[in-house]
Write a protein that holds these residues in place. Structure first.
Motif, PDB file in Angstrom:
ATOM      1  N   PHE A  67      32.183  22.414  15.597  1.00 56.67           N
ATOM      2  CA  PHE A  67      31.958  23.336  14.487  1.00 56.67           C
ATOM      3  C   PHE A  67      30.945  24.401  14.897  1.00 56.67           C
ATOM      4  CE2 PHE A  67      32.939  20.271  10.696  1.00 56.67           C
ATOM      5  CZ  PHE A  67      34.153  19.949  11.279  1.00 56.67           C
ATOM      6  N   THR A  68      31.118  25.609  14.349  1.00 56.07           N
ATOM      7  CA  THR A  68      30.181  26.692  14.596  1.00 56.07           C
ATOM      8  C   THR A  68      29.859  27.402  13.290  1.00 56.07           C
ATOM      9  OG1 THR A  68      31.114  27.058  16.818  1.00 56.07           O
ATOM     10  CG2 THR A  68      29.747  28.815  15.879  1.00 56.07           C
ATOM     11  N   ILE A  69      28.572  27.511  12.988  1.00 54.68           N
ATOM     12  CA  ILE A  69      28.131  28.229  11.799  1.00 54.68           C
ATOM     13  C   ILE A  69      27.691  29.627  12.234  1.00 54.68           C
ATOM     14  CG2 ILE A  69      25.753  27.344  11.925  1.00 54.68           C
ATOM     15  CD1 ILE A  69      25.772  27.266   8.836  1.00 54.68           C
ATOM     16  N   SER A  70      28.063  30.626  11.436  1.00 54.28           N
ATOM     17  CA  SER A  70      27.707  32.007  11.754  1.00 54.28           C
ATOM     18  C   SER A  70      27.607  32.790  10.458  1.00 54.28           C
ATOM     19  CB  SER A  70      28.749  32.629  12.685  1.00 54.28           C
ATOM     20  OG  SER A  70      30.021  32.698  12.035  1.00 54.28           O
ATOM     21  N   ARG A  71      27.180  34.041  10.570  1.00 51.38           N
ATOM     22  CA  ARG A  71      27.054  34.831   9.351  1.00 51.38           C
ATOM     23  C   ARG A  71      27.402  36.291   9.644  1.00 51.38           C
ATOM     24  NH1 ARG A  71      20.465  34.812   9.032  1.00 51.38           N
ATOM     25  NH2 ARG A  71      20.140  36.597  10.411  1.00 51.38           N
ATOM     26  N   ASP A  72      27.862  36.974   8.597  1.00 51.75           N
ATOM     27  CA  ASP A  72      28.131  38.404   8.627  1.00 51.75           C
ATOM     28  C   ASP A  72      27.199  39.043   7.604  1.00 51.75           C
ATOM     29  OD1 ASP A  72      29.106  40.993   8.209  1.00 51.75           O
ATOM     30  OD2 ASP A  72      31.148  40.404   8.727  1.00 51.75           O
ATOM     31  N   ASN A  73      26.135  39.679   8.075  1.00 52.58           N
ATOM     32  CA  ASN A  73      25.136  40.230   7.170  1.00 52.58           C
ATOM     33  C   ASN A  73      25.723  41.310   6.265  1.00 52.58           C
ATOM     34  OD1 ASN A  73      23.239  38.550   8.350  1.00 52.58           O
ATOM     35  ND2 ASN A  73      22.551  40.113   9.790  1.00 52.58           N
ATOM     36  N   ALA A  74      26.633  42.106   6.797  1.00 51.10           N
ATOM     37  CA  ALA A  74      27.211  43.197   6.007  1.00 51.10           C
ATOM     38  C   ALA A  74      28.035  42.674   4.839  1.00 51.10           C
ATOM     39  CB  ALA A  74      28.062  44.084   6.900  1.00 51.10           C
ATOM     40  N   LYS A  75      28.607  41.483   4.999  1.00 45.47           N
ATOM     41  CA  LYS A  75      29.453  40.902   3.951  1.00 45.47           C
ATOM     42  C   LYS A  75      28.728  39.836   3.152  1.00 45.47           C
ATOM     43  CE  LYS A  75      33.800  41.737   6.406  1.00 45.47           C
ATOM     44  NZ  LYS A  75      35.043  41.122   6.960  1.00 45.47           N
ATOM     45  N   ASN A  76      27.446  39.596   3.455  1.00 38.89           N
ATOM     46  CA  ASN A  76      26.685  38.539   2.757  1.00 38.89           C
ATOM     47  C   ASN A  76      27.450  37.222   2.769  1.00 38.89           C
ATOM     48  OD1 ASN A  76      24.551  40.284   2.096  1.00 38.89           O
ATOM     49  ND2 ASN A  76      25.638  40.998   0.273  1.00 38.89           N
ATOM     50  N   THR A  77      28.010  36.895   3.909  1.00 39.80           N
ATOM     51  CA  THR A  77      28.887  35.729   4.030  1.00 39.80           C
ATOM     52  C   THR A  77      28.492  34.887   5.231  1.00 39.80           C
ATOM     53  OG1 THR A  77      30.733  36.903   2.988  1.00 39.80           O
ATOM     54  CG2 THR A  77      31.277  34.972   4.310  1.00 39.80           C
ATOM     55  N   VAL A  78      28.528  33.583   5.034  1.00 40.38           N
ATOM     56  CA  VAL A  78      28.306  32.618   6.108  1.00 40.38           C
ATOM     57  C   VAL A  78      29.612  31.873   6.339  1.00 40.38           C
ATOM     58  CG1 VAL A  78      27.097  30.495   6.748  1.00 40.38           C
ATOM     59  CG2 VAL A  78      25.849  32.384   5.686  1.00 40.38           C
ATOM     60  N   TYR A  79      29.912  31.627   7.611  1.00 35.63           N
ATOM     61  CA  TYR A  79      31.169  30.976   7.967  1.00 35.63           C
ATOM     62  C   TYR A  79      30.919  29.620   8.623  1.00 35.63           C
ATOM     63  CZ  TYR A  79      32.837  35.776   7.436  1.00 35.63           C
ATOM     64  OH  TYR A  79      33.117  37.020   6.946  1.00 35.63           O
ATOM     65  N   LEU A  80      31.903  28.767   8.549  1.00 32.64           N
ATOM     66  CA  LEU A  80      31.909  27.521   9.314  1.00 32.64           C
ATOM     67  C   LEU A  80      33.257  27.434  10.002  1.00 32.64           C
ATOM     68  CD1 LEU A  80      30.248  24.952   9.983  1.00 32.64           C
ATOM     69  CD2 LEU A  80      31.575  23.785   8.213  1.00 32.64           C
TER      70      LEU A  80
END
Length: 115
Positions: A67-80
């Motif tokens: 699993f990898t957690i990441s984020r897109d600051n422009a979209k205010n979204t965190v992914y898994l």
């Protein structure tokens, strides 16, 4: 009041992949950290992964390397990003945001990995 909305869950075969999203109603820069947790039927909710405001990540041993957690600051979204899914990964996945001393949870999204 901060709202978190998870999406991306579904049914996949073991070995498959899914990407979960956690969209925040506030700027991600105001969030100290975001976590993913999961709860399988009949079991307690367990922590899966964390990403801090500084971009530091941490994972439970059971998902490390898959699993990898990441984020897109422009979209205010965190992914898994979840790869090599196993039947034991089947659970409802929740995101949690910590802002100051306040904790916010999403409504959850179901992930099912069939054998």
């Amino acid at each position: 009041q901060v709202q978190l909305v998870e999406s991306g869950g579904g049914l996949v075969q073991a070995g498959g992949s899914l990407r979960l999203s956690c969209a925040a109603s506030t700027s991600i820069f105001s969030i100290n950290l975001v976590q993913w947790h999961r709860q399988a039927p009949g079991k307690q909710r367990e922590w899966v992964a964390t990403i801090t405001s500084g971009g530091i990540t941490n994972y439970a041993d059971s998902v490390k390397g898959r699993f990898t957690i990441s984020r897109d600051n422009a979209k205010n979204t965190v992914y898994l990003q979840m790869n090599a899914l196993k039947p034991e990964d089947t659970a409802v996945y929740y995101c949690r945001a910590l802002i100051g001393t306040k904790s916010y949870w999403g409504q959850g999204t179901q992930v099912t990995a069939s054998s």
